[in-house]
Design a protein around this motif. Sequence first.
Motif, PDB file in Angstrom:
ATOM      1  N   ALA A   1      43.287  90.762  -2.176  1.00  0.00           N
ATOM      2  CA  ALA A   1      42.094  90.173  -1.579  1.00  0.00           C
ATOM      3  C   ALA A   1      41.881  90.684  -0.167  1.00  0.00           C
ATOM      4  CB  ALA A   1      42.208  88.644  -1.576  1.00  0.00           C
ATOM      5  N   LEU A   2      42.980  90.789   0.599  1.00  0.00           N
ATOM      6  CA  LEU A   2      42.864  91.285   1.963  1.00  0.00           C
ATOM      7  C   LEU A   2      42.417  92.736   1.986  1.00  0.00           C
ATOM      8  CD1 LEU A   2      43.250  90.552   4.931  1.00  0.00           C
ATOM      9  CD2 LEU A   2      45.619  91.324   4.743  1.00  0.00           C
ATOM     10  N   LYS A   3      43.004  93.545   1.093  1.00  0.00           N
ATOM     11  CA  LYS A   3      42.603  94.954   1.028  1.00  0.00           C
ATOM     12  C   LYS A   3      41.153  95.080   0.599  1.00  0.00           C
ATOM     13  CE  LYS A   3      47.053  97.213   0.168  1.00  0.00           C
ATOM     14  NZ  LYS A   3      47.841  98.020  -0.806  1.00  0.00           N
ATOM     15  N   GLN A   4      40.752  94.280  -0.384  1.00  0.00           N
ATOM     16  CA  GLN A   4      39.375  94.359  -0.853  1.00  0.00           C
ATOM     17  C   GLN A   4      38.417  93.921   0.235  1.00  0.00           C
ATOM     18  OE1 GLN A   4      38.490  95.699  -3.839  1.00  0.00           O
ATOM     19  NE2 GLN A   4      36.449  95.657  -2.922  1.00  0.00           N
ATOM     20  N   GLY A   5      38.812  92.872   0.983  1.00  0.00           N
ATOM     21  CA  GLY A   5      37.970  92.440   2.088  1.00  0.00           C
ATOM     22  C   GLY A   5      37.817  93.524   3.131  1.00  0.00           C
ATOM     23  N   ARG A   6      38.903  94.249   3.391  1.00  0.00           N
ATOM     24  CA  ARG A   6      38.851  95.355   4.346  1.00  0.00           C
ATOM     25  C   ARG A   6      37.932  96.459   3.841  1.00  0.00           C
ATOM     26  NH1 ARG A   6      42.774  99.969   5.180  1.00  0.00           N
ATOM     27  NH2 ARG A   6      42.555 100.644   7.339  1.00  0.00           N
ATOM     28  N   GLU A   7      37.989  96.722   2.538  1.00  0.00           N
ATOM     29  CA  GLU A   7      37.160  97.769   1.966  1.00  0.00           C
ATOM     30  C   GLU A   7      35.689  97.376   1.955  1.00  0.00           C
ATOM     31  OE1 GLU A   7      37.947 100.787   1.164  1.00  0.00           O
ATOM     32  OE2 GLU A   7      40.084 100.554   1.579  1.00  0.00           O
ATOM     33  N   ASP A   8      35.401  96.074   1.813  1.00  0.00           N
ATOM     34  CA  ASP A   8      34.022  95.624   1.667  1.00  0.00           C
ATOM     35  C   ASP A   8      33.308  95.426   2.998  1.00  0.00           C
ATOM     36  OD1 ASP A   8      34.283  95.658  -1.049  1.00  0.00           O
ATOM     37  OD2 ASP A   8      34.618  93.498  -1.257  1.00  0.00           O
ATOM     38  N   ARG A   9      34.048  95.212   4.077  1.00  0.00           N
ATOM     39  CA  ARG A   9      33.385  94.894   5.336  1.00  0.00           C
ATOM     40  C   ARG A   9      32.805  96.158   5.985  1.00  0.00           C
ATOM     41  NH1 ARG A   9      36.550  96.198   9.723  1.00  0.00           N
ATOM     42  NH2 ARG A   9      38.796  96.429   9.399  1.00  0.00           N
ATOM     43  N   PRO A  10      31.840  95.993   6.905  1.00  0.00           N
ATOM     44  CA  PRO A  10      31.264  97.157   7.589  1.00  0.00           C
ATOM     45  C   PRO A  10      32.311  97.909   8.405  1.00  0.00           C
ATOM     46  CG  PRO A  10      29.915  95.200   7.919  1.00  0.00           C
ATOM     47  CD  PRO A  10      31.197  94.736   7.289  1.00  0.00           C
ATOM     48  N   VAL A  11      32.079  99.191   8.589  1.00  0.00           N
ATOM     49  CA  VAL A  11      32.901  99.972   9.507  1.00  0.00           C
ATOM     50  C   VAL A  11      32.488  99.602  10.922  1.00  0.00           C
ATOM     51  CG1 VAL A  11      33.502 102.293  10.292  1.00  0.00           C
ATOM     52  CG2 VAL A  11      33.086 101.865   7.860  1.00  0.00           C
ATOM     53  N   THR A  12      33.449  99.232  11.759  1.00  0.00           N
ATOM     54  CA  THR A  12      33.139  98.860  13.138  1.00  0.00           C
ATOM     55  C   THR A  12      33.602  99.968  14.073  1.00  0.00           C
ATOM     56  OG1 THR A  12      35.221  97.627  13.280  1.00  0.00           O
ATOM     57  CG2 THR A  12      33.241  96.394  12.742  1.00  0.00           C
ATOM     58  N   LEU A  13      32.725 100.329  15.013  1.00  0.00           N
ATOM     59  CA  LEU A  13      33.009 101.411  15.950  1.00  0.00           C
ATOM     60  C   LEU A  13      32.614 100.957  17.340  1.00  0.00           C
ATOM     61  CD1 LEU A  13      32.341 105.181  15.586  1.00  0.00           C
ATOM     62  CD2 LEU A  13      31.319 103.971  17.499  1.00  0.00           C
ATOM     63  N   THR A  14      33.445 101.265  18.327  1.00  0.00           N
ATOM     64  CA  THR A  14      33.116 100.968  19.707  1.00  0.00           C
ATOM     65  C   THR A  14      33.036 102.255  20.505  1.00  0.00           C
ATOM     66  OG1 THR A  14      33.811  99.790  21.720  1.00  0.00           O
ATOM     67  CG2 THR A  14      35.555 100.591  20.287  1.00  0.00           C
ATOM     68  N   THR A  15      32.068 102.315  21.413  1.00  0.00           N
ATOM     69  CA  THR A  15      31.925 103.472  22.285  1.00  0.00           C
ATOM     70  C   THR A  15      31.141 103.051  23.521  1.00  0.00           C
ATOM     71  OG1 THR A  15      31.276 105.812  22.392  1.00  0.00           O
ATOM     72  CG2 THR A  15      29.785 104.319  21.228  1.00  0.00           C
ATOM     73  N   THR A  16      30.913 103.986  24.431  1.00  0.00           N
ATOM     74  CA  THR A  16      30.154 103.667  25.635  1.00  0.00           C
ATOM     75  C   THR A  16      28.666 103.633  25.320  1.00  0.00           C
ATOM     76  OG1 THR A  16      30.020 105.998  26.251  1.00  0.00           O
ATOM     77  CG2 THR A  16      31.882 104.738  27.125  1.00  0.00           C
ATOM     78  N   PRO A  17      27.884 102.873  26.077  1.00  0.00           N
ATOM     79  CA  PRO A  17      26.436 102.814  25.821  1.00  0.00           C
ATOM     80  C   PRO A  17      25.760 104.185  25.882  1.00  0.00           C
ATOM     81  CG  PRO A  17      27.097 101.024  27.275  1.00  0.00           C
ATOM     82  CD  PRO A  17      28.297 101.919  27.136  1.00  0.00           C
ATOM     83  N   SER A  18      26.147 105.019  26.856  1.00  0.00           N
ATOM     84  CA  SER A  18      25.498 106.332  26.995  1.00  0.00           C
ATOM     85  C   SER A  18      25.802 107.229  25.809  1.00  0.00           C
ATOM     86  CB  SER A  18      25.954 107.019  28.287  1.00  0.00           C
ATOM     87  OG  SER A  18      25.373 106.401  29.402  1.00  0.00           O
ATOM     88  N   PHE A  19      27.044 107.240  25.359  1.00  0.00           N
ATOM     89  CA  PHE A  19      27.390 108.105  24.233  1.00  0.00           C
ATOM     90  C   PHE A  19      26.696 107.627  22.968  1.00  0.00           C
ATOM     91  CE2 PHE A  19      29.918 109.866  20.814  1.00  0.00           C
ATOM     92  CZ  PHE A  19      30.101 111.176  21.242  1.00  0.00           C
ATOM     93  N   ALA A  20      26.633 106.308  22.802  1.00  0.00           N
ATOM     94  CA  ALA A  20      25.955 105.775  21.619  1.00  0.00           C
ATOM     95  C   ALA A  20      24.487 106.173  21.619  1.00  0.00           C
ATOM     96  CB  ALA A  20      26.094 104.255  21.576  1.00  0.00           C
ATOM     97  N   GLU A  21      23.812 106.017  22.754  1.00  0.00           N
ATOM     98  CA  GLU A  21      22.377 106.281  22.808  1.00  0.00           C
ATOM     99  C   GLU A  21      22.050 107.764  22.686  1.00  0.00           C
ATOM    100  OE1 GLU A  21      18.559 105.737  25.847  1.00  0.00           O
ATOM    101  OE2 GLU A  21      20.487 104.817  26.318  1.00  0.00           O
ATOM    102  N   ASN A  22      22.826 108.606  23.369  1.00  0.00           N
ATOM    103  CA  ASN A  22      22.434 110.003  23.497  1.00  0.00           C
ATOM    104  C   ASN A  22      23.110 110.953  22.519  1.00  0.00           C
ATOM    105  OD1 ASN A  22      20.671 109.940  26.046  1.00  0.00           O
ATOM    106  ND2 ASN A  22      22.504 108.828  26.690  1.00  0.00           N
ATOM    107  N   TRP A  23      24.239 110.540  21.924  1.00  0.00           N
ATOM    108  CA  TRP A  23      24.922 111.429  20.968  1.00  0.00           C
ATOM    109  C   TRP A  23      25.009 110.808  19.583  1.00  0.00           C
ATOM    110  CZ3 TRP A  23      28.684 112.309  17.441  1.00  0.00           C
ATOM    111  CH2 TRP A  23      29.107 113.635  17.231  1.00  0.00           C
ATOM    112  N   LEU A  24      25.516 109.576  19.522  1.00  0.00           N
ATOM    113  CA  LEU A  24      25.822 109.003  18.221  1.00  0.00           C
ATOM    114  C   LEU A  24      24.584 108.545  17.457  1.00  0.00           C
ATOM    115  CD1 LEU A  24      28.013 108.089  16.217  1.00  0.00           C
ATOM    116  CD2 LEU A  24      28.069 105.898  17.437  1.00  0.00           C
ATOM    117  N   MET A  25      23.737 107.752  18.095  1.00  0.00           N
ATOM    118  CA  MET A  25      22.625 107.150  17.360  1.00  0.00           C
ATOM    119  C   MET A  25      21.679 108.174  16.744  1.00  0.00           C
ATOM    120  SD  MET A  25      23.649 104.150  17.512  1.00  0.00           S
ATOM    121  CE  MET A  25      22.349 103.418  16.533  1.00  0.00           C
TER     122      MET A  25
END
Length: 301
Positions: free
Chosen positions: A87-111
């Motif tokens: 159940a724990l593994k399945q929950g891990r597989e089912d949940r969204p991928v979470t990523l953290t980064t800086t606001p500038s990198f997210a806006e100008n490179w990642l998004m």
Amino acid sequence: MDWRDIPSLSALRAFEAAARLGSLSEAARTLNVTHAAIAAHVRALEGEFGQPLLRRSGRGMVPTRAGAELARDLGNGFAEIAVGVRALKQGREDRPVTLTTTPSFAENWLMPCLAAFWSAHPDIPLSVQTSQDMVDLRRDGIDLAIRHGAGPWPGLEGHVLTQATMVVVGQPGRFTPRPVDPTTQEAWAWVATLPWLLDTSHSEFNKRLTRLGIDRDALRATELASNNLILPACRAGAGVSAQPLALVETDIADGRLEVLAQEQDSVMAYHLLHLPGPLSRRAQTFVTWLKSDAKCIVGTA
């Protein structure tokens, strides 16, 4: 629960497998250990309980009455553990991928990349969290982090996502005449005479300017609270700004900014990081895509 009241879990697992399979040899093969190891575990349990748990029957083994009761209870207990783990593994597989980064990198490179990712993988939800602060991936349950620096990153695994060579940029044609070669000391001395826009929230960039020979205190500078304010002002010609090349490559390619000075031989980069060990299937798909298919930014592959 007092764990001192419970025998070795390895011994209990070995006994349960031997009782269920009716063979020490089969239990050894199933658990990938030796026949002798299984026999030793069973003897240890029999010594602890003070009674036999298995007896020989023909070429195999069968549990005694006490052994059958123990094997049944262990089987039920291990099955409950297996359900919880799955159940724990399945929950891990089912949940969204979470990523953290800086606001500038997210806006100008990642998004700008993510539309292509979601088009290729519409079944994988992605949660992007932005912060200038370093977060604890384990404590906060975050799969991936993109961070700027030279590394190494103790306790984390990962790789360089893109280089972070420092460039000074400005509105094209706004500041003239400029040196032909932006990598020279002449270029850096010249940009030091221009009006600057400085991000007060990112001290690391300001330290890098000092190492490149720019006296921050001597600059004619306007200080702004974030890079989200710096870049629009820089594009409009209000001043020049020092930026990691990865954040302004699209602006340069589209003619909104031009490079006035450029760092050479930088060790700084943006690193894609995660906790040691295997990633979830969804997170691994995203990492593989970033490494091989994120071509929406100039200069990435």
